[in-house]
Design a protein around this motif. Structure first.
Motif, PDB file in Angstrom:
ATOM      1  N   TRP A  38      12.269   6.314  -4.406  1.00 49.96           N
ATOM      2  CA  TRP A  38      10.847   6.553  -4.134  1.00 49.96           C
ATOM      3  C   TRP A  38      10.717   7.764  -3.195  1.00 49.96           C
ATOM      4  N   GLY A  39       9.774   8.617  -3.502  1.00 53.27           N
ATOM      5  CA  GLY A  39       9.580   9.832  -2.714  1.00 53.27           C
ATOM      6  C   GLY A  39      10.572  10.931  -3.008  1.00 53.27           C
ATOM      7  N   SER A  40      11.430  10.758  -4.023  1.00 53.38           N
ATOM      8  CA  SER A  40      12.480  11.763  -4.254  1.00 53.38           C
ATOM      9  C   SER A  40      11.922  13.105  -4.712  1.00 53.38           C
ATOM     10  N   ARG A  41      10.687  13.129  -5.193  1.00 54.16           N
ATOM     11  CA  ARG A  41      10.100  14.411  -5.581  1.00 54.16           C
ATOM     12  C   ARG A  41       9.750  15.283  -4.384  1.00 54.16           C
ATOM     13  N   THR A  42       9.831  14.730  -3.171  1.00 57.78           N
ATOM     14  CA  THR A  42       9.409  15.475  -1.980  1.00 57.78           C
ATOM     15  C   THR A  42      10.547  16.249  -1.319  1.00 57.78           C
ATOM     16  N   MET A  73       7.402   2.961  12.130  1.00 61.66           N
ATOM     17  CA  MET A  73       8.017   2.872  10.807  1.00 61.66           C
ATOM     18  C   MET A  73       7.570   1.614  10.073  1.00 61.66           C
ATOM     19  N   ARG A  74       7.449   0.512  10.794  1.00 66.97           N
ATOM     20  CA  ARG A  74       7.008  -0.731  10.170  1.00 66.97           C
ATOM     21  C   ARG A  74       5.580  -0.633   9.635  1.00 66.97           C
ATOM     22  N   ALA A  75       4.775   0.238  10.217  1.00 62.30           N
ATOM     23  CA  ALA A  75       3.363   0.344   9.844  1.00 62.30           C
ATOM     24  C   ALA A  75       3.087   1.420   8.806  1.00 62.30           C
ATOM     25  N   THR A  76       4.132   2.102   8.313  1.00 71.68           N
ATOM     26  CA  THR A  76       3.906   3.159   7.329  1.00 71.68           C
ATOM     27  C   THR A  76       3.743   2.581   5.926  1.00 71.68           C
ATOM     28  N   PRO A  79       0.828  -1.203   0.000  1.00 75.16           N
ATOM     29  CA  PRO A  79       0.000   0.000   0.000  1.00 75.16           C
ATOM     30  C   PRO A  79       0.865   1.256   0.000  1.00 75.16           C
ATOM     31  N   ALA A  80       0.454   2.255  -0.780  1.00 71.52           N
ATOM     32  CA  ALA A  80       1.218   3.498  -0.916  1.00 71.52           C
ATOM     33  C   ALA A  80       0.326   4.680  -0.570  1.00 71.52           C
ATOM     34  N   GLY A  81       0.940   5.743  -0.043  1.00 65.37           N
ATOM     35  CA  GLY A  81       0.166   6.946   0.224  1.00 65.37           C
ATOM     36  C   GLY A  81       0.835   7.883   1.197  1.00 65.37           C
ATOM     37  N   PHE A  82       0.674   9.176   0.951  1.00 61.60           N
ATOM     38  CA  PHE A  82       1.073  10.205   1.905  1.00 61.60           C
ATOM     39  C   PHE A  82      -0.190  10.621   2.669  1.00 61.60           C
ATOM     40  N   ASP A  83      -0.741   9.708   3.459  1.00 59.01           N
ATOM     41  CA  ASP A  83      -2.050   9.959   4.071  1.00 59.01           C
ATOM     42  C   ASP A  83      -2.095   9.691   5.572  1.00 59.01           C
ATOM     43  N   ASN A  84      -0.938   9.415   6.186  1.00 59.66           N
ATOM     44  CA  ASN A  84      -0.893   9.136   7.626  1.00 59.66           C
ATOM     45  C   ASN A  84      -1.793   7.960   8.008  1.00 59.66           C
ATOM     46  N   LYS A  85      -1.904   6.987   7.135  1.00 62.68           N
ATOM     47  CA  LYS A  85      -2.715   5.808   7.412  1.00 62.68           C
ATOM     48  C   LYS A  85      -1.820   4.584   7.583  1.00 62.68           C
ATOM     49  N   THR A  86      -2.260   3.656   8.404  1.00 60.54           N
ATOM     50  CA  THR A  86      -1.522   2.419   8.629  1.00 60.54           C
ATOM     51  C   THR A  86      -1.504   1.554   7.378  1.00 60.54           C
ATOM     52  N   ASN A  87      -0.449   0.767   7.243  1.00 60.40           N
ATOM     53  CA  ASN A  87      -0.380  -0.189   6.127  1.00 60.40           C
ATOM     54  C   ASN A  87      -1.075  -1.497   6.477  1.00 60.40           C
TER      55      ASN A  87
END
Length: 409
Positions: free
Chosen positions: A356-360, A258-261, A35-43
């Motif tokens: 991954w995420g390098s645009r941020t 971190m494991r749950a992100t 699962p992917a997302g910048f949404d502060n949600k658990t994986n």
């Protein structure tokens, strides 16, 4: 023992003008996308309520009364990992320095190569002495999705390293074995930190809590010095006890968070453009993906990792991730001479930066000195020389397409 995995190597020569694409995938039964997302949600590893509590601890600012310092870099994990959400990257860096001896070996500065940039007492502020003339900044790294990275079987990373020399590009990554603190020093292939200092997120958390925040914990019970000087006289919080100043064992919470992100998502709108689609193909054709590996599948759920200290959970097992990294050490001509682990042979090696995420973030490479993607690409040399020569030989339009692809990550 790491779980044995079947490895499939696929090579495709697409044009005489390019070196061909390189893909390493690990066979998995019904592997699903992470699962992917910048949404502060658990994986899915923990409940959302638990994830929110863990994130609050990750964000919590430590004060002097909590054991902050006496020398430190930040007051919370989130100070260095928060763009665009908690756990991601930032513009914050740390400072390392030392010198070379007469034989060219790196020697730590007084008290170690890490120079803390803050102190609770001005008289103990660390500054780099003139004699310590091997110096570098180290940018904070992204931790989103690191639970999946931890769940990669070590054999998968070793297979990546073993396959690279056969490509004829001069690329030969190193899978460095490092001790897992919670497993009594049992060795596992490192994957976290610019020098692959850690293979486990719990070991990583304990190291960072001491070295970045100055909080002693059960894996690191001795305070850092200030340029080799004891800080006992200004340390107002006792380090006594099995967990030092980390009486609540927050390092366990940091690791669980971190494991749950989720993994960093792509920018779907940019990725769908013609330039990004072409750039993604060119990225592989010229050989960038030999080190910046496109896809890796994590170990199956139930696999024992971290020297037997952790079992891969269902939420993390048999998941396909797209880190654009092989998580190996390479000498690509940007090494800073600093040795943290792995011996003198690693002084000019760095972990392949996951893209991954390098645009941020707007500062690239280990020291943040490259401010554009093109600058970062052209800075590569050493093992990457053949690949970068391929990039140089592309048309301006093709080079720009690769940049647009990177802007989608």
């Amino acid at each position: 023992m790491q779980h044995p995995r079947a490895v499939v190597l696929s090579f495709a020569i697409v044009s005489a003008a390019y070196l061909g694409s390189f893909t390493l995938t690990v066979e998995g039964q019904g592997a699903a996308e992470a699962p992917a997302g910048f949404d502060n949600k658990t994986n899915g590893l923990v409940s959302q309520a638990q994830f929110d509590l863990d994130r609050a601890t990750f964000e919590e600012r430590d004060e002097i009364a909590d054991g902050l310092g006496p020398v430190y870099n930040a007051q919370s994990c989130a100070e260095c990992h928060q763009s665009p959400i908690t756990g991601a990257i930032s513009q914050i860096s740390e400072l390392r320095a030392g010198h070379f001896d007469g034989a060219g070996n790196f020697v730590d500065g007084p008290g170690g190569s890490l120079f803390n940039e803050r102190a609770i007492n001005a008289a103990f502020q660390e500054r780099v002495p003139g004699a310590e003339n091997v110096r570098t900044l180290r940018m904070s790294t992204n931790t989103l999705g690191d639970g999946f990275v931890e769940a990669i079987d070590s054999n998968t990373l070793v297979a990546l390293a073993n396959a690279q020399p056969g490509r004829g590009l001069g690329i030969a990554g190193q899978a460095l074995q490092v001790p897992v603190a919670e497993a009594g020093g049992a060795l596992r292939v490192g994957r976290f930190g610019w020098k692959n200092q850690h293979a486990s997120l719990l070991s990583f958390s304990g190291d960072a809590y001491l070295n970045e925040v100055g909080i002693t914990n059960r894996f690191n019970l001795i305070e850092n010095t200030s340029l080799g000087r004891s800080v006992a006289g200004i340390d107002t919080v006792s380090d006594a006890g099995p967990s030092g100043e980390d009486a609540d064992n927050d390092i366990d919470v940091f690791a669980r968070f971190m494991r749950a992100t989720k993994v960093p998502p792509i920018d779907a709108a940019v990725a769908a453009t013609g330039d990004a689609v072409s750039g993604k193909t060119l990225f592989s054709q010229i050989g960038c993906n030999v080190c910046h590996t496109t896809s890796i599948t994590t170990a199956p759920a139930g696999t024992s990792i971290n020297g037997g200290a952790l079992i891969v959970a269902a939420a993390l097992g048999n998941k396909v991730i797209h880190p654009y990294s092989d998580f190996l050490l390479h000498d690509v001509g940007t090494g800073d001479g600093i040795v943290q682990n792995g011996g003198q042979g690693t002084k000019n090696k760095l972990r392949t930066s996951p893209l991954w995420g390098s645009r941020t973030h707007d500062r690239h490479m280990h020291d943040g000195a490259s401010l554009t993607f093109t600058d970062a690409i052209l800075r590569h040399a050493g093992e990457a020389t053949a690949v970068i020569n391929n990039f140089r030989n592309l048309s301006a339009t093709a080079r720009n397409q690769i940049v647009v692809f990177l802007q989608s990550l």
